[in-house]
Design a protein around this motif. Structure first.
Motif, PDB file in Angstrom:
ATOM      1  N   ARG A 151       5.348   4.282   1.761  1.00 27.87           N
ATOM      2  CA  ARG A 151       6.075   5.243   1.951  1.00 27.87           C
ATOM      3  C   ARG A 151       7.203   5.223   4.008  1.00 27.87           C
ATOM      4  O   ARG A 151       7.457   5.990   4.153  1.00 27.87           O
TER       5      ARG A 151
ATOM      6  N   ASP B 170       7.357   7.952  -1.594  1.00 26.24           N
ATOM      7  CA  ASP B 170       6.189   8.046  -2.694  1.00 26.24           C
ATOM      8  C   ASP B 170       6.016   7.009  -3.452  1.00 26.24           C
ATOM      9  O   ASP B 170       6.612   7.228  -4.285  1.00 26.24           O
TER      10      ASP B 170
ATOM     11  N   THR C 228       0.529  -1.454   0.207  1.00 25.71           N
ATOM     12  CA  THR C 228       0.024  -0.616   0.127  1.00 25.71           C
ATOM     13  C   THR C 228       1.108   1.011  -0.073  1.00 25.71           C
ATOM     14  O   THR C 228       2.452   1.656   0.441  1.00 25.71           O
ATOM     15  N   PRO C 229       0.229   2.546  -0.473  1.00 25.66           N
ATOM     16  CA  PRO C 229       0.824   3.642  -0.472  1.00 25.66           C
ATOM     17  C   PRO C 229       1.661   4.379   1.178  1.00 25.66           C
ATOM     18  O   PRO C 229       2.710   4.252   1.145  1.00 25.66           O
TER      19      PRO C 229
ATOM     20  N   THR D 264       2.731   5.678  -5.841  1.00 23.85           N
ATOM     21  CA  THR D 264       1.284   4.686  -6.416  1.00 23.85           C
ATOM     22  C   THR D 264       0.958   3.429  -7.090  1.00 23.85           C
ATOM     23  O   THR D 264       2.245   3.364  -7.426  1.00 23.85           O
TER      24      THR D 264
ATOM     25  N   LEU E  37       3.977  -0.673  -8.808  1.00 21.65           N
ATOM     26  CA  LEU E  37       4.649   0.582  -7.946  1.00 21.65           C
ATOM     27  C   LEU E  37       5.070   1.165  -8.644  1.00 21.65           C
ATOM     28  O   LEU E  37       5.893   1.239  -9.665  1.00 21.65           O
TER      29      LEU E  37
ATOM     30  N   ILE F 267      -0.575   0.380  -8.602  1.00 23.02           N
ATOM     31  CA  ILE F 267      -2.526   0.931  -9.782  1.00 23.02           C
ATOM     32  C   ILE F 267      -1.922  -1.037 -10.028  1.00 23.02           C
ATOM     33  O   ILE F 267      -0.411  -1.867  -9.521  1.00 23.02           O
TER      34      ILE F 267
ATOM     35  N   TYR G 282       6.392   4.830  -8.945  1.00 20.16           N
ATOM     36  CA  TYR G 282       7.859   5.661  -7.827  1.00 20.16           C
ATOM     37  C   TYR G 282       7.576   7.146  -7.863  1.00 20.16           C
ATOM     38  O   TYR G 282       7.449   8.130  -8.905  1.00 20.16           O
ATOM     39  N   ASP G 283       7.020   8.229  -6.805  1.00 17.31           N
ATOM     40  CA  ASP G 283       7.333   9.346  -7.148  1.00 17.31           C
ATOM     41  C   ASP G 283       8.293  10.403  -6.208  1.00 17.31           C
ATOM     42  O   ASP G 283       9.216  10.029  -5.182  1.00 17.31           O
TER      43      ASP G 283
END
Length: 275
Positions: free
Chosen positions: A231, A237, A226-227, A239, A251, A241, A253-254
Motif C-alpha cells: 500500500r 491494497d 506485506t499489505p 491481500t 498477492l 496469501i 489485488y483489491d
C-alpha cells in the motif's frame, strides 16, 4: 555464502534529479535478487550501473570485492551479461548468429567458434525454446521470440552475474514460467528487475524494494511483501496469501473505483457503431 556483486552507496543524479540515492545491496553467489518498485523508482538505473551503461555520480559497484570500473569493458563483459529493456536487434542476423554474439567478449579477432562454443549455443537455444528458429531472421520474430533469443545470447556469455531488466516482457505465460523455472534451478547469480510482484516472489531469493530512488525494504519475499508495504510503495491494497503448494506469498489485488477524471467503459459516452 560468498558475495559476488555489491552495490555500495550507489547514487545517480541527472538533470538536477536524484534517480538513485545511496543504494547498497549484496548479491550472493548462486542467488537471485529482485529489484521491485513502481515506475521511476530506480530499478533500471541501478542495473545500468552494474552493466556499465551508466556511470554513477557516487558510490561503487564491486565484483568479487573489486571496483568494477577498474576492469576493461571487455573484461566486464566476460563476467556480467545483461538483458536490457533497450535491447534491439535491427540487423538482419539469424537467430543462431545473434546467440553466437554472446561469445564476442571471449573471442579474439575473427577466430571461429570452437566445437564447445557451438555446443554451448545449441544448448542455450534449446533451453530457451528457440532452437527451431535457428535459421530464421530475428527481424521476422515476435517480441516474445526475440526476448528468448536475447536471453540465450546472455547465457552463452557464461557470466559470473546475469543482469535482467524485465526479462518476462513480451513472453506468454508458458515461457514466463519456463524462463523463471530455469533461472530458479540454474545456480546462476542473478540481479533482475521485475514488475510482477507474484513472479518476483516465486523466483527471487531476496527482494529489494525501491521507491523514489531509495531502498525502502529488503529481505526474503515473505518478509517484504506485506499489505502495508504494498500500500505504501505501490499505492494499492492487496491481500497476501501463501501459495497452496509452495507457501510462497502471492498477492491478490483489491480493485478500487477509477481515479477522478477517468471513466470506465460503461460510464464513457457512446461513440456510435464503427464502420
Amino acid at each position: 555464502m560468498d558475495t559476488v556483486l555489491s552495490l555500495r552507496d550507489l547514487t545517480v543524479e541527472m538533470a538536477g534529479r536524484t534517480l538513485l540515492d545511496r543504494l547498497s545491496l549484496d548479491v550472493a553467489a548462486g542467488r537471485i535478487v529482485g529489484l521491485v518498485g513502481p515506475n521511476g523508482s530506480g530499478k533500471s538505473t541501478a542495473l545500468r550501473c552494474v552493466y556499465r551503461a551508466l556511470k554513477p555520480t557516487a558510490g561503487v559497484v564491486l565484483l568479487d570485492g573489486g571496483d568494477l570500473t577498474s576492469r576493461k569493458l571487455r573484461d566486464s563483459a566476460r563476467s556480467i551479461a545483461a538483458l536490457t529493456q533497450e535491447s534491439h536487434t535491427e540487423l538482419d542476423f539469424t537467430v543462431e548468429e545473434v546467440v553466437a554474439l554472446g561469445r564476442a567478449p571471449h573471442v579474439q579477432g575473427n577466430r571461429p567458434l570452437t566445437a564447445r562454443e557451438r555446443a554451448l549455443c545449441r544448448q542455450a537455444m534449446e533451453r530457451l525454446d528457440v532452437a527451431h528458429l535457428a535459421g530464421r531472421s530475428v527481424l521476422a520474430l515476435s517480441g516474445g521470440e526475440r526476448q528468448r533469443v536475447l536471453v540465450a545470447r546472455a547465457l552463452v556469455q557464461e557470466p559470473r552475474v546475469l543482469v535482467l531488466d524485465e526479462p518476462t516482457n513480451h513472453l506468454d505465460v508458458r515461457h514466463q514460467v519456463e524462463l523463471l523455472s530455469f533461472l530458479r534451478g540454474s545456480g546462476l547469480t542473478v540481479l533482475t528487475a521485475l514488475h510482477d510482484l507474484n513472479l518476483a516472489a516465486q523466483v527471487c531469493d531476496r527482494l529489494a524494494v525501491l521507491s523514489c530512488g531509495s531502498l525502502v525494504a529488503s529481505g526474503d519475499p515473505a518478509e517484504v511483501l506485506t499489505p502495508e508495504l504494498v500500500r505504501k510503495v505501490f499505492g494499492v491494497d492487496a491481500t497476501v496469501i501463501p501459495h497452496p503448494r509452495t507457501g510462497i506469498p502471492q498477492l491478490l489485488y483489491d480493485l478500487s473505483p477509477a481515479p477522478t477524471g477517468l471513466r470506465t467503459a460503461a460510464e464513457a459516452p457512446s461513440e456510435g457503431p464503427h464502420e
